[in-house]
Design a protein around this motif. Structure first.
Motif, PDB file in Angstrom:
ATOM      1  N   CYS A  36      27.173  38.658  40.959  1.00 54.13           N
ATOM      2  CA  CYS A  36      26.764  40.064  40.870  1.00 54.13           C
ATOM      3  C   CYS A  36      27.399  40.950  41.943  1.00 54.13           C
ATOM      4  O   CYS A  36      27.227  42.160  41.928  1.00 54.13           O
ATOM      5  N   CYS A  73      28.254  37.390  46.601  1.00 63.06           N
ATOM      6  CA  CYS A  73      27.779  36.685  45.409  1.00 63.06           C
ATOM      7  C   CYS A  73      28.837  36.800  44.332  1.00 63.06           C
ATOM      8  O   CYS A  73      29.236  37.897  43.946  1.00 63.06           O
ATOM      9  N   CYS A  92      20.406  38.348  42.581  1.00 61.42           N
ATOM     10  CA  CYS A  92      20.318  37.703  41.270  1.00 61.42           C
ATOM     11  C   CYS A  92      19.945  36.233  41.354  1.00 61.42           C
ATOM     12  O   CYS A  92      19.782  35.577  40.335  1.00 61.42           O
ATOM     13  N   TRP A 139      26.772  41.011  45.167  1.00 64.50           N
ATOM     14  CA  TRP A 139      25.931  41.285  46.338  1.00 64.50           C
ATOM     15  C   TRP A 139      26.629  40.792  47.608  1.00 64.50           C
ATOM     16  O   TRP A 139      27.314  39.768  47.621  1.00 64.50           O
ATOM     17  N   SER A 169      21.677  33.736  42.130  1.00 60.70           N
ATOM     18  CA  SER A 169      22.767  32.796  41.892  1.00 60.70           C
ATOM     19  C   SER A 169      23.056  31.990  43.165  1.00 60.70           C
ATOM     20  O   SER A 169      22.866  32.467  44.271  1.00 60.70           O
ATOM     21  N   CYS A 192      21.764  34.070  46.183  1.00 61.36           N
ATOM     22  CA  CYS A 192      21.974  35.516  46.235  1.00 61.36           C
ATOM     23  C   CYS A 192      20.635  36.220  46.340  1.00 61.36           C
ATOM     24  O   CYS A 192      19.670  35.873  45.657  1.00 61.36           O
TER      25      CYS A 192
HETATM   26 ZN    ZN Z   1      24.102  37.804  42.937  1.00 60.93          ZN
END
Ligand code: ZN
Ligand code: ADP
Ligand code: ZN
Length: 730
Positions: free
Chosen positions: A440, A437, A480, A442, A482, A477
């Protein structure tokens, strides 16, 4: 079947295909040959076991069951091979029943007769020849079939495919007009003859062939020759002598599908029967090939590691090509090293063993240095090929385009303009080794393993290369939400598409596990690569093994930095081998080659040594380091592995095992430690290393400890295994 009845029965010991060390006692009317198969009752099943000899000390308290059938008149193997198998079960401390089963073709494991498949022909009987065809007027099918059989005998297969009916066949048999007759295949003794002219050897090759031919005592030879130095020609000319004397040659190769050129050269050179034990054989074909080898009908037997267990009545030589190759080590079940067994088998059979490699294993190099092996070096490339130029390309803080630095792109461009071929090596398949991601951080990871998923773009899948699990590529994600998910790192799939963008007029061929799944596609790809239809070649490890690409003038390794900091003590040796093998793909014909190594650590000692001083210099320093740290080949290792869905359980099992080893100065017990990949496919994996200075001491300890471990109920609930001379710690 030889089950003559005798007045008294005797007790015999039988090795059964069960994961236990003990042998089982059965009654038998007559004593079967040692190494013969017997069928015995075991629980409520029937198992195929191997007779290990009389039970000289039968337990009077136990009521023995009788053997159901004796399946062989003689030992299934040859005498020397039998001794090797018995030795191997002890050395690797693996249950003898499993070792012996491993060394048999599937059909023999299942209890089939150890004979060639007989074919059944249908022929007319005397009566069938004379009867009036008209008498079958009311059965036109039978009439037609009888007429056909009068012309020639037919197989059942012919009868079906020629549109006769099997019921007509049956009717004719019932009327005694047709009979089934069994045929054995026609086996003849082969005559040696050479089809293609041998090449004129260069002085180093000639010395090697002469040394092998002149030896008074059979011994092991390390044919240590740079890529393209003509090792195969040395094998061929050394073999010619053996074949001429009517003896057989057993050849082990890393992977049959990967070495079609070498195989073709064997076939072209010698006009003798060759059997190949490859994975595409049916069980029946495999048994026939095994029998050909055993009975001496095959002059040359070629196979991968398990071919080391093929009996050969008149063995004259064993050749292990690419002796450093990891595929020679069996990593599951009965864990053995086919190269090591080849050396021992040579000793048992009293025949020479040729180990060939451009990058010998440190074990073999050490044996050559200690003069246990005769060391035959080929330092020059055969023909006119020159040694490639080596370049270290520092990519620290350089922008990379799909793993390619600007200087490398320039070099590629220049070679392509010269109509040359370029080979790019990247040992990671897929599009990107991780999906990340961007907002963030991830990472999409496999829940069952400690590893990120690999992104595969063409089928939009996330795949775990460790457990095989896969799922559709996520668009959001997990953490988050996203939608900015991006691939991190570069795999061959991405490299291929980037090259296509950079060099649109030059076709790219990618060779990795994903592009070679279809049967025969690897061979096709390799041929296409050689035919220079594709100026740009992209490949993984697969491309590092023994192929000749005469038009390749530039080879680049894009990313090998991982190996520099690996926890596996063999990682450096493997990198050295990989670099040297890949480098050997370049400039094989008259064109000089260049090898580029991209790295973030240009000053790393290992890289400097390898690139500037070559594999042998590097290997000598690696050996010194191993000696200091008492790692193999100086120390002798045994590795216990345990895994479980509970980390504690696996760890506790290894602690129990550790307690069974004595505390003494000449034995080191390390662990339990997590495996390099601690969690795989939902199981936690731990290791325990037992290290001794002396091989004999290690064997003695294991011989003492393993039968005790077998008795422990707490170990029955955990999956654990022993690996003697382990090659892999991942
Ligand atoms: Zn994320
Ligand atoms: P290696 O197995 O050591 O990589 P090969 O045996 O495949 O090397 O030989 C590389 C190439 O050199 C092959 O094309 C082979 O035909 C050729 N070659 C080998 N020996 C000779 C020789 N004595 N004279 C000319 N060509 C040779
Ligand atoms: Zn996984």
């Amino acid at each position: 079947m030889p089950t003559e009845s005798h007045a008294s029965t005797s007790a015999i010991r039988v090795a059964l295909p069960v994961p236990l060390f003990r042998l089982y006692s059965y009654d038998c009317d007559s004593l079967p040959a040692i190494g013969a198969r017997v069928r015995v009752p075991f629980g409520n099943r029937q198992l195929i076991g191997i007779c290990m000899g009389p039970d000289t000390d039968p337990d009077p308290a136990i009521k023995r069951k009788p053997v159901s059938a004796v399946l062989d008149e003689a030992n299934c193997w040859t005498e020397p091979l039998w001794r090797l198998l018995v030795w191997a079960a002890d050395y690797y401390q693996h249950p003898p029943g499993e070792v012996l089963q491993h060394a048999l073709p599937a059909l023999l494991r299942q209890g089939d007769a150890a004979g060639y498949q007989t074919t059944v022909h249908y022929e007319v009987t005397e009566q069938g020849r004379t009867v009036e065809l008209d008498s079958l007027k009311r059965a036109p099918q039978q009439q037609r079939l009888l007429a056909a059989l009068r012309r020639q005998s037919l197989l059942r297969r012919d009868i079906v495919s020629e549109d006769y009916s099997l019921s007509a066949l049956k009717a004719l048999q019932d009327k005694d007009l047709v009979a089934a007759v069994e045929h054995q295949p026609d086996l003849q003794q082969w005559q040696f003859s050479i089809d293609a002219e041998p090449l004129t050897l260069n002085p180093e090759q000639a010395m090697a062939v002469a040394a092998i031919g002149a030896a008074k005592q059979p011994q092991t030879y390390l044919i240590d020759g740079v890529t393209g130095s003509g090792k195969t020609e040395v094998y061929l000319q050394a073999m010619a002598d053996v074949l001429r004397r009517g003896r057989q040659v057993l050849v082990l190769v890393p992977e049959i599908g990967l070495t079609p050129q070498t195989l073709r050269r064997f076939k072209k050179r010698f006009n003798v029967p060759i059997v190949m034990l490859h994975s595409a054989l049916t069980d029946r074909e495999r048994l026939d090939a095994w029998l050909d080898a055993k009975q001496g009908h095959a002059a040359i037997v070629i196979g991968t590691r398990s071919a080391i267990f093929t009996p050969c009545q008149r063995l004259g030589m064993i050749i292990v090509d690419e002796e450093h190759d990891n595929s020679l080590k069996q990593q599951e079940g009965f864990r053995y090293h086919a190269r090591d067994l080849a050396v021992l088998r040579g000793h048992e059979e009293q025949v020479p063993v040729l180990l060939g490699s451009a990058t010998p294993s440190l074990e073999s190099l050490n044996n050559a240095m200690q003069k246990r092996y005769a060391w035959l070096r080929l330092t020059k490339r055969a023909g006119n090929a020159k040694k490639a130029q080596h370049v270290i390309l520092d990519i620290k803080s350089l922008p990379l385009k799909a793993g390619l630095s600007q200087p490398l792109i320039k070099l590629i461009q220049a070679e392509l303009e010269q109509q040359n071929q370029v080979l790019l090596f990247l040992n990671r398949r897929g599009y990107a080794p991780a999906l990340l991601c961007h907002e963030c951080g991830w990472l999409a990871t496999c829940e069952r393993c400690d590893a990120p998923y690999t992104l595969h773009q063409h089928n939009r899948l996330l795949q775990c290369h460790h457990c095989g699990s896969q799922q559709r590529v996520q668009t959001q994600c997990h953490d988050c939400g996203s939608t900015q998910l991006v691939g991190r790192g570069v795999g061959t799939e991405q490299l291929e598409s980037t090259l296509a963008e950079l060099f649109p007029e030059y076709p790219v061929l990618r060779i990795d596990r994903d592009t070679t799944r279809r049967k025969g596609s690897l061979q096709q790809h390799l041929e296409d690569a050689r035919d220079s239809k594709y100026p740009l070649l992209v490949g993984t490890q697969m491309l590092a093994k023994g192929h000749h690409f005469p038009n390749v003038t530039l080879v680049a390794l894009l990313d090998v930095d991982g190996a520099l900091f690996s926890a596996d003590f063999r990682a450096a040796e493997r990198l050295g081998q990989l670099f040297t093998q890949v480098a050997g793909r370049s400039g094989r014909a008259s064109k000089p080659g260049t090898v580029v190594l991209q790295t973030h650590h240009p000053d790393h000692e290992l890289i400097q040594d390898l690139v500037n001083n070559g594999y042998h210099h590097f290997a000598a320093s690696a050996l010194t380091e191993r000696e200091l740290t008492q790692l193999p080949p100086y120390g002798q290792m045994a590795l216990f592995r345990a895994d479980d869905i509970q980390a504690d359980t696996a760890m506790a099992a290894l602690q129990t095992i550790a307690r069974h080893f004595p505390q003494r100065d000449d034995v080191t017990v390390l662990g339990p430690l997590p495996a390099i990949m601690e969690k795989r496919a939902g199981r936690y994996r731990y290791q325990l290393i037992v290290q001794c200075h002396q091989r004999a001491l290690r064997t003695q300890l294991l011989r003492h400890v393993l039968p005790q471990l077998e008795q422990l109920p707490e170990l029955r609930r955990v999956r654990w295994s022993l690996d003697v001379d382990p090659q892999d710690f991942t």
